[in-house]
Design an enzyme around this catalytic site. Structure first.
Site, short mmCIF file in Angstrom:
data_model
loop_
_atom_site.label_atom_id
_atom_site.label_comp_id
_atom_site.label_asym_id
_atom_site.label_seq_id
_atom_site.Cartn_x
_atom_site.Cartn_y
_atom_site.Cartn_z
CG ASP A 258 51.18 26.19 65.82
OD1 ASP A 258 50.96 27.28 66.37
OD2 ASP A 258 51.19 26.05 64.58
CG ASN B 274 57.09 24.99 53.80
OD1 ASN B 274 56.04 25.41 54.29
ND2 ASN B 274 58.00 24.34 54.51
CG HIS C 213 54.15 25.35 57.16
ND1 HIS C 213 55.25 26.11 56.81
CD2 HIS C 213 53.55 26.02 58.18
CE1 HIS C 213 55.30 27.18 57.58
NE2 HIS C 213 54.27 27.16 58.43
CD GLU D 294 57.65 22.75 58.38
OE1 GLU D 294 57.48 23.05 57.19
OE2 GLU D 294 58.02 23.57 59.24
#
Length: 238
Positions: free
Chosen positions: A67, A132, A134, A139
């Site tokens: 990314d 979380n 991800h 996400e």
């Protein structure tokens, strides 16, 4: 999924380095999928150390990154291009023209990067996991069929990444990221996780329901996936 529980971050980094270095020695033109953030820094340090001491060569290796922040280019010291060069590439004999990261300034970057990944299937993909659940910047709620796309970062991810910025206000709000389908296409996935704050996410990764609300859970379906974590991160799966 193979699970390796290590006593600490150092041992976790050692185990990961063994896998990556072994792959490069076996396949000198391997495609390495790489990640940013603090978790893989120990791995990268050990790769550089091995290169200098033992001569493991990366001159024919290709590298693709997960990314990049949207809006940043390689001149920014907060870009992932800068991060990778500072923390890994400059310490190896890899050719910079063989290192690929999304262009944060490009308009049609997703199509270009997906075409690139079709040609450069990752032999080993390094991953981290967010608190979380991800992976990369995928996400909760991201489709398992997703390919490289632009994403609006959640508050929890912005908070997680703010440690790398002078203030949370400087963290970009959008990013380009490989999709979950791109990650699942890797021949081998290696997930590195350290710290008690990731224990819940690790549980979801290993033992939880396979759900788009925990993007990393899709890795339960990968046929060659290795989780390497320290004892703190593994406390809920022991």
């Amino acid at each position: 999924m193979k699970v390796i529980i290590c006593k600490d971050y150092e041992e976790m980094s050692d185990k990961a380095a063994e896998i990556v270095i072994s792959e490069v020695r076996k396949n000198p033109s391997a495609v390495l999928g790489l990640a940013t953030g603090t978790t893989p820094l120990g791995l990268y340090s050990k790769m550089i150390e091995d290169h200098k001491k033992n001569g493991t060569s990366y001159k024919d290796v290709r590298a693709v990154n997960l990314d990049e922040y949207a809006g940043l280019d390689c001149s920014s010291d907060q870009s992932y291009v800068y991060f990778m060069r500072k923390n890994l590439f400059n310490g190896l004999d890899i050719k910079l023209e063989n290192t690929y990261i999304e262009n944060g300034k490009a308009e049609d970057e997703c199509a270009r990067y997906n075409a690139l990944l079709d040609k450069l299937r990752q032999d080993v993909q390094i991953l981290g996991i967010g608190s979380n659940g991800h992976i990369a910047f995928n996400e909760p709620g991201t489709s398992f069929d997703s390919v490289t796309h632009t994403v609006a970062l959640t508050e929890s991810t912005i908070k997680d990444n703010s440690r790398l910025f002078k203030s949370i206000d400087e963290v970009p709000k959008r990013a380009f990221t490989m999709g979950l389908k791109n990650i699942m296409n890797a021949k081998k996935n290696v997930i590195l996780v350290s710290g008690k704050n990731k224990a819940k996410a690790v549980y979801g990764l290993v033992k939880g329901e396979i759900t788009e609300q925990v993007p990393a859970s899709i890795l339960q379906k990968h046929n060659d996936c290795v989780l390497i974590c320290d004892e703190a991160a593994a406390e809920l799966i022991k």
